[in-house]
Design a protein around this motif. Structure first.
Motif, PDB file in Angstrom:
ATOM      1  N   THR A 200      29.562   1.072  27.048  1.00  0.00           N
ATOM      2  CA  THR A 200      28.822   1.227  28.302  1.00  0.00           C
ATOM      3  C   THR A 200      29.349   0.290  29.384  1.00  0.00           C
ATOM      4  O   THR A 200      28.931   0.346  30.537  1.00  0.00           O
ATOM      5  CB  THR A 200      27.323   0.936  28.086  1.00  0.00           C
ATOM      6  OG1 THR A 200      27.191  -0.360  27.482  1.00  0.00           O
ATOM      7  CG2 THR A 200      26.701   1.978  27.160  1.00  0.00           C
ATOM      8  N   SER A 201      30.268  -0.588  28.999  1.00  0.00           N
ATOM      9  CA  SER A 201      30.884  -1.511  29.948  1.00  0.00           C
ATOM     10  C   SER A 201      32.205  -1.994  29.363  1.00  0.00           C
ATOM     11  O   SER A 201      32.382  -1.973  28.139  1.00  0.00           O
ATOM     12  CB  SER A 201      29.959  -2.713  30.201  1.00  0.00           C
ATOM     13  OG  SER A 201      30.561  -3.619  31.088  1.00  0.00           O
ATOM     14  N   THR A 221      35.805   0.215  37.410  1.00  0.00           N
ATOM     15  CA  THR A 221      34.479   0.273  38.027  1.00  0.00           C
ATOM     16  C   THR A 221      34.416   1.355  39.102  1.00  0.00           C
ATOM     17  O   THR A 221      33.476   2.150  39.155  1.00  0.00           O
ATOM     18  CB  THR A 221      34.134  -1.092  38.669  1.00  0.00           C
ATOM     19  OG1 THR A 221      34.233  -2.098  37.672  1.00  0.00           O
ATOM     20  CG2 THR A 221      32.731  -1.098  39.226  1.00  0.00           C
ATOM     21  N   SER A 224      34.908   4.982  37.104  1.00  0.00           N
ATOM     22  CA  SER A 224      33.929   5.379  36.077  1.00  0.00           C
ATOM     23  C   SER A 224      32.492   5.111  36.517  1.00  0.00           C
ATOM     24  O   SER A 224      31.556   5.636  35.937  1.00  0.00           O
ATOM     25  CB  SER A 224      34.194   4.630  34.767  1.00  0.00           C
ATOM     26  OG  SER A 224      33.781   3.277  34.873  1.00  0.00           O
ATOM     27  N   ARG A 225      32.335   4.281  37.565  1.00  0.00           N
ATOM     28  CA  ARG A 225      31.016   3.879  38.085  1.00  0.00           C
ATOM     29  C   ARG A 225      30.185   3.124  37.052  1.00  0.00           C
ATOM     30  O   ARG A 225      28.974   3.052  37.144  1.00  0.00           O
ATOM     31  CB  ARG A 225      30.247   5.092  38.624  1.00  0.00           C
ATOM     32  CG  ARG A 225      31.004   5.803  39.736  1.00  0.00           C
ATOM     33  CD  ARG A 225      30.341   7.082  40.207  1.00  0.00           C
ATOM     34  NE  ARG A 225      31.306   7.867  40.975  1.00  0.00           N
ATOM     35  CZ  ARG A 225      31.304   9.182  41.070  1.00  0.00           C
ATOM     36  NH1 ARG A 225      30.357   9.890  40.486  1.00  0.00           N
ATOM     37  NH2 ARG A 225      32.223   9.800  41.765  1.00  0.00           N
ATOM     38  N   LEU A 226      30.866   2.574  36.064  1.00  0.00           N
ATOM     39  CA  LEU A 226      30.214   1.710  35.085  1.00  0.00           C
ATOM     40  C   LEU A 226      30.496   0.259  35.460  1.00  0.00           C
ATOM     41  O   LEU A 226      31.521  -0.027  36.080  1.00  0.00           O
ATOM     42  CB  LEU A 226      30.754   1.986  33.680  1.00  0.00           C
ATOM     43  CG  LEU A 226      30.356   3.306  33.043  1.00  0.00           C
ATOM     44  CD1 LEU A 226      31.080   3.486  31.714  1.00  0.00           C
ATOM     45  CD2 LEU A 226      28.847   3.363  32.817  1.00  0.00           C
ATOM     46  N   CYS A 228      32.206  -2.599  35.049  1.00  0.00           N
ATOM     47  CA  CYS A 228      33.363  -3.183  34.366  1.00  0.00           C
ATOM     48  C   CYS A 228      33.794  -4.388  35.187  1.00  0.00           C
ATOM     49  O   CYS A 228      33.801  -4.326  36.412  1.00  0.00           O
ATOM     50  CB  CYS A 228      34.505  -2.175  34.274  1.00  0.00           C
ATOM     51  SG  CYS A 228      34.033  -0.643  33.422  1.00  0.00           S
ATOM     52  N   LYS A 247      29.033  -1.901  22.004  1.00  0.00           N
ATOM     53  CA  LYS A 247      28.918  -1.171  23.272  1.00  0.00           C
ATOM     54  C   LYS A 247      29.731  -1.795  24.406  1.00  0.00           C
ATOM     55  O   LYS A 247      29.796  -1.254  25.506  1.00  0.00           O
ATOM     56  CB  LYS A 247      27.441  -1.106  23.717  1.00  0.00           C
ATOM     57  CG  LYS A 247      26.571  -0.268  22.809  1.00  0.00           C
ATOM     58  CD  LYS A 247      26.835   1.201  23.034  1.00  0.00           C
ATOM     59  CE  LYS A 247      25.825   2.073  22.298  1.00  0.00           C
ATOM     60  NZ  LYS A 247      26.202   3.489  22.324  1.00  0.00           N
ATOM     61  N   ARG A 323      33.954  10.469  31.676  1.00  0.00           N
ATOM     62  CA  ARG A 323      32.575  10.063  31.903  1.00  0.00           C
ATOM     63  C   ARG A 323      31.948  10.567  33.188  1.00  0.00           C
ATOM     64  O   ARG A 323      30.734  10.605  33.312  1.00  0.00           O
ATOM     65  CB  ARG A 323      32.504   8.519  31.908  1.00  0.00           C
ATOM     66  CG  ARG A 323      32.620   7.985  30.512  1.00  0.00           C
ATOM     67  CD  ARG A 323      33.073   6.548  30.491  1.00  0.00           C
ATOM     68  NE  ARG A 323      33.277   6.149  29.112  1.00  0.00           N
ATOM     69  CZ  ARG A 323      32.338   5.602  28.344  1.00  0.00           C
ATOM     70  NH1 ARG A 323      31.135   5.371  28.826  1.00  0.00           N
ATOM     71  NH2 ARG A 323      32.585   5.284  27.103  1.00  0.00           N
TER      72      ARG A 323
END
Length: 340
Positions: A200-201, A221, A224-226, A228, A247, A323
């Motif tokens: 998730t990161s 980041t 993926s808009r996660l 990071c 995770k 993702r």
């Protein structure tokens, strides 16, 4: 009869593909076309002995990656985000200043020059010869014009090539770096992508190659808009190890330099913590058990950067594409950040 829906490649990633396809040729041309201006910058750096590198986003990450290379030549080099220099300025007297902005139009760049006025030893690095930055300061200008795709890919490679021109003018031998540029490695990223499938990161980290880790975290980041992010190897050790687990993906960068042993030690700790681990490895040392290793021929400095960066870009894009439906199309940002 079953029909499988093939996901068409998002327009934003197609745009990035186009930039990446040109980046090696543009970087080579950028190195060759900027020798005269690079010599002027080198003359200034030799005279002052002190270098301040200013930029935002990917431009700042490039600064972080080359900072150790200038220091290795005995230059007192320091990298700061331009926003930080605006809010809490370091004195500029007696320093050579390199302002990097691929568009040459960032809000901070415009405001900094308005506030600072002219100083003799300020130079720019940009991709856009007609930009505010190029009109305001003597600039090294990268080949191929402004990068159109959202996440920085070609602009990073081209800006590194501009630094290679300066470092060469300061006496460095560019042959290993140019070799990495002329003969790109085509590593298979399938296993690395699979290792990161459920995270998730992602945290990226390095020692002497920390700047490349920071550039990759930014791109991950953005696409993926996660969340990071990047932590220098020692900083990751001092407390943030608490977050590690199945995770949280970790990507490490290990070069053929004296900090390689510290990256190896971190890799062993990450594996022990059960976090999925990918290592970009140009150290020439044996792979770490439990990690997915992307191997490169032994290299350090810009030779390692040029070898690893295109593969890191492909991994970042594939990770985001798995993702996000419209990866590469920003929803909260613009390519050129004109607001502070």
């Amino acid at each position: 009869m079953t029909m499988t829906a093939e996901k068409s490649r998002p327009a934003g990633l197609v745009a990035i593909d186009r930039e990446m396809a040109r980046q090696h040729a543009d970087a080579r041309a950028s190195f060759e076309n900027n020798a005269a201006m690079a010599a002027n910058v080198a003359t200034s750096i030799r005279r002052t002995g002190r270098l301040l590198l200013l930029g935002m986003g990917g431009s700042h990450a490039v600064g972080r990656a080359v900072e150790p290379l200038y220091r290795a030549l005995g230059i007192d080099a320091l990298v700061l985000p331009l926003s930080e220099q605006l809010g809490q300025p370091l004195p500029l007297a007696g320093k050579t200043v390199l302002v990097t902005s691929q568009s040459g139009e960032s809000a901070e760049v415009v405001r900094w020059f308005a506030q600072t006025g002219s100083t003799a030893d300020v130079f720019g690095l940009t991709l856009e010869g007609g930009s505010f930055l190029a009109r305001t300061a003597p600039c090294l200008v990268g080949a191929g014009g402004t990068e159109l795709a959202f996440a920085a890919t070609r602009s990073l490679t081209v800006t590194f090539a501009l630094h290679l021109a300066i470092l060469t003018a300061l006496g460095e031998d560019p042959s290993a770096a140019l070799g990495a540029l002329d003969r790109p490695q085509d590593n298979d990223i399938t296993q690395a992508l699979a290792a990161l499938e459920k995270v998730t990161s992602i945290v990226t980290s390095g020692r002497r190659l920390q700047g490349v880790a920071e550039a990759l975290a930014l791109g991950l980041t953005e696409l993926s808009r996660l969340p990071c992010f990047s932590l220098e190897g020692g900083q990751l050790r001092h407390g943030p190890m608490e977050m590690l687990g199945p995770k949280i993906g970790v990507i490490l960068f290990r070069g053929n330099d004296p900090t390689a042993e510290l990256v190896t030690a971190m890799a062993l700790s990450v594996v022990e913590a059960g976090a999925p681990l990918v290592i970009f490895d140009a150290s020439g040392q044996p792979p770490v058990a439990g990690a997915v290793t992307l191997s490169f021929k032994p290299a350090s400095g810009l030779a390692a950067v040029f070898a690893m960066l295109p593969v890191a870009q492909r991994l970042m894009i594939a990770f985001a594409d798995a993702r996000v439906d419209n990866a590469g199309t920003p929803v909260r940002s613009t390519k050129i950040t004109r607001s502070e």
